[in-house]
Design an enzyme around this catalytic site. Structure first.
Site, PDB file in Angstrom:
ATOM      1  N   SER A 140       0.835  -1.057   0.038  1.00  0.00           N
ATOM      2  CA  SER A 140      -0.186   0.148  -0.041  1.00  0.00           C
ATOM      3  C   SER A 140       0.892   1.143  -0.032  1.00  0.00           C
ATOM      4  O   SER A 140       2.052   1.232   0.142  1.00  0.00           O
ATOM      5  CB  SER A 140      -0.882   0.015   1.239  1.00  0.00           C
ATOM      6  OG  SER A 140      -1.541   1.344   1.548  1.00  0.00           O
ATOM      7  N   TYR A 153      -1.902  -0.123  10.818  1.00  0.00           N
ATOM      8  CA  TYR A 153      -2.128  -0.568   9.362  1.00  0.00           C
ATOM      9  C   TYR A 153      -0.600  -0.179   8.700  1.00  0.00           C
ATOM     10  O   TYR A 153      -0.063  -1.160   7.791  1.00  0.00           O
ATOM     11  CB  TYR A 153      -3.378   0.357   8.951  1.00  0.00           C
ATOM     12  CG  TYR A 153      -3.534  -0.374   7.374  1.00  0.00           C
ATOM     13  CD1 TYR A 153      -3.646  -1.537   6.808  1.00  0.00           C
ATOM     14  CD2 TYR A 153      -3.272   0.683   6.246  1.00  0.00           C
ATOM     15  CE1 TYR A 153      -4.043  -1.946   5.656  1.00  0.00           C
ATOM     16  CE2 TYR A 153      -3.381   0.448   5.083  1.00  0.00           C
ATOM     17  CZ  TYR A 153      -3.890  -0.769   4.551  1.00  0.00           C
ATOM     18  OH  TYR A 153      -4.074  -1.210   3.367  1.00  0.00           O
TER      19      TYR A 153
HETATM   20  P1  NDP Z   1     -11.415  -5.987   0.032  1.00  0.00           P
HETATM   21  O1  NDP Z   1     -11.844  -5.763   1.441  1.00  0.00           O
HETATM   22  O2  NDP Z   1     -12.262  -5.765  -1.118  1.00  0.00           O
HETATM   23  O3  NDP Z   1     -10.649  -7.243  -0.172  1.00  0.00           O
HETATM   24  C1  NDP Z   1      -9.874  -7.976   0.869  1.00  0.00           C
HETATM   25  C2  NDP Z   1      -9.962  -9.253   0.630  1.00  0.00           C
HETATM   26  O4  NDP Z   1      -8.921 -10.090   1.879  1.00  0.00           O
HETATM   27  C3  NDP Z   1     -11.175 -10.158   0.679  1.00  0.00           C
HETATM   28  O5  NDP Z   1     -11.157 -11.157  -0.289  1.00  0.00           O
HETATM   29  C4  NDP Z   1     -11.066 -11.099   2.100  1.00  0.00           C
HETATM   30  O6  NDP Z   1     -11.724 -12.228   1.944  1.00  0.00           O
HETATM   31  C5  NDP Z   1      -9.640 -10.927   2.158  1.00  0.00           C
HETATM   32  N1  NDP Z   1      -9.102 -11.388   3.464  1.00  0.00           N
HETATM   33  C6  NDP Z   1      -9.253 -10.722   4.608  1.00  0.00           C
HETATM   34  N2  NDP Z   1      -9.011 -11.158   5.751  1.00  0.00           N
HETATM   35  C7  NDP Z   1      -8.584 -12.350   5.335  1.00  0.00           C
HETATM   36  C8  NDP Z   1      -8.184 -13.375   6.176  1.00  0.00           C
HETATM   37  N3  NDP Z   1      -7.972 -13.414   7.483  1.00  0.00           N
HETATM   38  N4  NDP Z   1      -8.155 -14.839   5.591  1.00  0.00           N
HETATM   39  C9  NDP Z   1      -8.016 -14.872   4.374  1.00  0.00           C
HETATM   40  N5  NDP Z   1      -8.644 -13.897   3.548  1.00  0.00           N
HETATM   41  C10 NDP Z   1      -8.755 -12.581   4.139  1.00  0.00           C
HETATM   42  O7  NDP Z   1     -10.125  -4.855   0.035  1.00  0.00           O
HETATM   43  P2  NDP Z   1      -9.022  -4.507  -1.112  1.00  0.00           P
HETATM   44  O8  NDP Z   1      -9.326  -5.560  -2.565  1.00  0.00           O
HETATM   45  O9  NDP Z   1      -9.068  -3.025  -1.468  1.00  0.00           O
HETATM   46  O10 NDP Z   1      -7.708  -4.979  -0.635  1.00  0.00           O
HETATM   47  C11 NDP Z   1      -6.954  -6.148  -0.969  1.00  0.00           C
HETATM   48  C12 NDP Z   1      -5.492  -5.684  -0.454  1.00  0.00           C
HETATM   49  O11 NDP Z   1      -5.307  -4.232  -1.001  1.00  0.00           O
HETATM   50  C13 NDP Z   1      -5.278  -5.690   1.106  1.00  0.00           C
HETATM   51  O12 NDP Z   1      -4.378  -6.166   1.427  1.00  0.00           O
HETATM   52  C14 NDP Z   1      -5.359  -4.172   1.343  1.00  0.00           C
HETATM   53  O13 NDP Z   1      -4.774  -3.757   2.386  1.00  0.00           O
HETATM   54  C15 NDP Z   1      -4.510  -3.553   0.188  1.00  0.00           C
HETATM   55  N6  NDP Z   1      -4.720  -2.051  -0.356  1.00  0.00           N
HETATM   56  C16 NDP Z   1      -5.964  -1.750  -0.389  1.00  0.00           C
HETATM   57  C17 NDP Z   1      -6.350  -0.301  -0.868  1.00  0.00           C
HETATM   58  C18 NDP Z   1      -7.449   0.295  -1.137  1.00  0.00           C
HETATM   59  O14 NDP Z   1      -7.602   1.721  -1.006  1.00  0.00           O
HETATM   60  N7  NDP Z   1      -8.484  -0.420  -1.266  1.00  0.00           N
HETATM   61  C19 NDP Z   1      -5.193   0.525  -1.131  1.00  0.00           C
HETATM   62  C20 NDP Z   1      -3.820  -0.241  -1.071  1.00  0.00           C
HETATM   63  C21 NDP Z   1      -3.746  -1.473  -0.506  1.00  0.00           C
HETATM   64  P3  NDP Z   1     -12.597 -13.024   2.966  1.00  0.00           P
HETATM   65  O15 NDP Z   1     -13.152 -11.864   3.907  1.00  0.00           O
HETATM   66  O16 NDP Z   1     -13.396 -13.835   1.914  1.00  0.00           O
HETATM   67  O17 NDP Z   1     -11.629 -13.638   3.757  1.00  0.00           O
HETATM   68  C1  8X3 Z   2      -5.085   1.580   1.993  1.00  0.00           C
HETATM   69  C2  8X3 Z   2      -4.952   2.750   1.532  1.00  0.00           C
HETATM   70  O1  8X3 Z   2      -4.517   5.423   2.399  1.00  0.00           O
HETATM   71  O2  8X3 Z   2      -6.019   4.032   3.405  1.00  0.00           O
HETATM   72  O3  8X3 Z   2      -3.910   0.749   1.761  1.00  0.00           O
HETATM   73  O4  8X3 Z   2      -3.560   3.253   3.554  1.00  0.00           O
HETATM   74  S1  8X3 Z   2      -4.693   4.093   2.850  1.00  0.00           S
END
Ligand code: NDP
Ligand code: 8X3
Length: 252
Positions: A140, A153
């Protein structure tokens, strides 16, 4: 094509979009997450375009379950894993440390850092055996910079950034590429999870500017995974045009 891509967190957001783009290009898929019904729905949606799809329902925080799920795959599937996408992750809350909820800290660290390690430990031996592979870690902008109330985080994503660099060095002799991807604000279920189901607060995160969408990150992952053999994209920071760094936005 015999090769498989293994995706954590395929039930929504980036992981689901990554599954869809690789399916479109006829990859075999191993889709994982905790929400079984979502995995089954995605499998049904994609079965026309993708050759083989395996779903594994487990929580990345539980090392025994991670090992058990991956061991349960047929040998010929495990041996043909060529790409691992470490995407599963979350933020919980936005609080100062003195007001923080320690169970939220545990969940972020256990998922974003330890979960990524458990899955990597279980999958890397197959890539080493194949003398070829690619690991993409979804970090991120919070893994490059810190912002107020993002403390734990940000720390967990800085750990992902560090692990990407370590993996790249350790896996170099094995011909395994490692790509770290650091997105800015993307409109997925991320904020709904962070704000514990409060849709109003979650929606406010993306008000006044055009955020990234999951497809933007999936396109970048696909590009990074399809460069020529001699090219490795080490690190990608991908932001909405309206976002300069972790805290500077142009909002209208
Ligand atoms: P979502 O919440 O849409 O997706 C998160 C995914 O992670 C889900 O599929 C969830 O599946 C899975 N997950 C969470 N906890 C667990 C667990 N304990 N075991 C297995 N699977 C898990 O968010 P994003 O697609 O945005 O996030 C994906 C990644 O991108 C994350 O690592 C997030 O930190 C990162 N990110 C997101 C940003 C944003 O602004 N959206 C920016 C930068 C990074 P389920 O609940 O079915 O287990
Ligand atoms: C998710 C983006 O800006 O909330 O990783 O950290 S931010």
């Amino acid at each position: 094509m015999d090769n498989y891509i293994f995706i954590t967190g395929a039930t929504s957001g980036f992981g689901e979009a990554i599954a869809r783009i690789f399916a479109k290009h006829n990859w075999n898929l191993i889709l994982t997450g905790r929400r079984e019904e979502r995995l089954e729905k995605l499998k049904n949606d994609l079965k026309a375009s993708s050759n083989y799809i395996h779903t594994l329902c487990f929580d990345v925080r539980n090392e025994k379950d991670v090992i058990h799920a991956i061991s349960s795959l047929p040998v010929e599937v495990k041996q043909n894993i060529r790409i691992l996408i470490n995407n599963a992750g979350l933020a919980l809350g936005r609080d100062s440390i003195e007001n923080g909820v320690s169970s939220d800290w545990d969940q972020m660290i256990d998922t974003n850092v330890k979960g990524l390690l458990y899955v990597s430990k279980a999958v890397i031996p197959f890539l080493i055996q194949a003398k070829s592979g690619h690991i993409v870690n979804i970090s991120s902008i919070a893994g490059k910079e810190v912002y107020a109330l993002g403390n734990v985080y940000c720390a967990s994503k800085h750990a992902v950034d560090a692990l990407s660099k370590s993996m790249r060095i350790e896996l170099l002799p094995h011909n395994i590429k490692v790509t770290n991807i650091a997105p800015g604000a993307a409109d997925t279920e991320f904020s709904l999870v962070r704000f514990k189901g409060n849709a109003e607060t979650a929606d406010a995160t993306y008000k006044g500017f055009e955020p990234l969408i999951a497809q933007d990150i999936a396109d970048a992952v696909f590009f990074a995974c399809t460069t020529p053999k001699h090219v490795c994209i080490n690190d990608l920071v991908i932001m909405p045009t309206a976002q300069a760094n972790a805290t500077t936005f142009v909002k209208r």
